[in-house]
Design a protein around this motif. Sequence first.
Motif, PDB file in Angstrom:
ATOM      1  N   ARG A   1       0.863  -1.351  -0.084  1.00  0.00           N
ATOM      2  CA  ARG A   1       0.214   0.059   0.009  1.00  0.00           C
ATOM      3  C   ARG A   1       0.908   1.157  -0.142  1.00  0.00           C
ATOM      4  O   ARG A   1       0.520   2.283  -0.673  1.00  0.00           O
ATOM      5  N   TYR A   2       1.782   1.060   0.755  1.00  0.00           N
ATOM      6  CA  TYR A   2       2.701   2.447   0.968  1.00  0.00           C
ATOM      7  C   TYR A   2       3.515   2.848  -0.326  1.00  0.00           C
ATOM      8  O   TYR A   2       4.315   3.795  -0.376  1.00  0.00           O
TER       9      TYR A   2
ATOM     10  N   LEU B   1      -1.485   4.011  -1.349  1.00  0.00           N
ATOM     11  CA  LEU B   1      -1.452   5.060  -0.404  1.00  0.00           C
ATOM     12  C   LEU B   1      -0.344   5.864  -0.484  1.00  0.00           C
ATOM     13  O   LEU B   1      -0.107   6.675   0.573  1.00  0.00           O
TER      14      LEU B   1
ATOM     15  N   TYR C   1       0.680   8.745   2.336  1.00  0.00           N
ATOM     16  CA  TYR C   1       1.968   8.834   3.016  1.00  0.00           C
ATOM     17  C   TYR C   1       2.879   9.733   3.025  1.00  0.00           C
ATOM     18  O   TYR C   1       3.295  10.162   3.973  1.00  0.00           O
TER      19      TYR C   1
ATOM     20  N   TRP D   1       0.639  11.983   5.843  1.00  0.00           N
ATOM     21  CA  TRP D   1       0.933  11.105   7.102  1.00  0.00           C
ATOM     22  C   TRP D   1       2.326  11.277   7.598  1.00  0.00           C
ATOM     23  O   TRP D   1       2.808  10.833   8.545  1.00  0.00           O
TER      24      TRP D   1
ATOM     25  N   TYR E   1      -3.511   4.661   7.838  1.00  0.00           N
ATOM     26  CA  TYR E   1      -4.608   4.345   6.816  1.00  0.00           C
ATOM     27  C   TYR E   1      -5.925   3.687   7.311  1.00  0.00           C
ATOM     28  O   TYR E   1      -6.856   3.605   6.618  1.00  0.00           O
TER      29      TYR E   1
ATOM     30  N   ARG F   1      -7.520   4.988   9.616  1.00  0.00           N
ATOM     31  CA  ARG F   1      -8.466   6.014  10.045  1.00  0.00           C
ATOM     32  C   ARG F   1      -9.083   5.849  11.373  1.00  0.00           C
ATOM     33  O   ARG F   1     -10.339   6.310  11.616  1.00  0.00           O
TER      34      ARG F   1
ATOM     35  N   GLY G   1     -11.672   2.720   7.888  1.00  0.00           N
ATOM     36  CA  GLY G   1     -10.915   2.844   6.797  1.00  0.00           C
ATOM     37  C   GLY G   1     -10.846   1.805   5.784  1.00  0.00           C
ATOM     38  O   GLY G   1     -11.776   0.651   6.017  1.00  0.00           O
TER      39      GLY G   1
END
Length: 369
Positions: free
Chosen positions: A113-114, A118, A122, A126, A206, A208, A268
């Motif tokens: 994801r990172y 996402l 990130y 974030w 992520y 949330r 999330g």
Amino acid sequence: MRVAIVHYWLLNRRGGEAVLESLCRLLPDADIFTLFYDPERVSPAIRQHKVTASFLNPLQRHYRTLLPLMPIALEHFDLRGYDLVISSESGPAKGVLAPSTARHVCYCHTPMRYLWDLYPAYLHEWTHSPWKRAIMAPLANYLRLWDYASAARVDEFIANSQNVRRRIWRCYRRESEVIYPPVAVETFFWKEPEDYYLIVSELVPYKRIDMAVRLFSKTGRRLCIVGDGPEYSSLKSTARPNIEFRGRVPDAELRELYARCRAYIMPGEEDFGITAVEALASGKAVIALGQGGVLESAPPKDRLGGVFYREPEEQQLGQAITRFEKVESEISPTDLQASVTQFSEAEFLSKMSLIVSQRSCETIEHGHE
């Protein structure tokens, strides 16, 4: 047939580790390779296998910062002599160098994801330090290129949901078969609800969870949060007394918490949503952001099992909780429990055994040549 299972890291028990435990039951003689390994934090089903950790393992306390070194560590594993390699990927795992005679099957919980979906969040939302953002950009570019190239090392992709199947195609341009992850649905049970809502989650941005904490702090409704992670301290410091943080709890206690809650909250987007299935198996409705895998694990058409909202906003989550409370008395726990039998471990093992038997037949045929 010699089998190697490559799992990204073994430092906790979450959905990916539940898949690994099922694979261990399917393949009792398989060896396990992982980047980081803490035997105290995994199940006996995993500990009874031969587990090889990477040369990064002594630094496991800092594993989140070691992503740039993980490709080297994965490629350092010696998989000579194995006929079947199964990589279990959410963090990096599929980048191992399997023998040319072996078949490599990747069970993909999600492309990282990172690095993909996402990454903008990130980088811009974030990560607050400017120098960390400056370092992250070139490293993420390098890792995305490696991640894409390592997909070519996989003979067959298996996705844990239709949602992840679409991600695999978008990130790697590879087709995949969907096999839903295993959930021990028969071990969950319903009890008369008490006056609290439940979240079970790793406490990372992520997910949330901060949005739910802010909302419940304002409304005064009781919320129980099970899980740990880097956001634990900051979330707890901002929460009001009506929000209880349980940390990590034993399985028996977790099932009791599911059984007695009013409903389950999922703020999330999830790849699939194993915790949503666990809630439904406990006869509890799921109030969730209507994006991602939860649309498969808790579809709203299934007897009011899923109460969704469209955007990750406090107001919309609050409205969804209000909608749930209006129909709460109409929900049938037995109907919710019946809706998740398709996600049982028996279903998972049945489908994965076909994948394994295919390689077993290839091995026998090769031996007769």
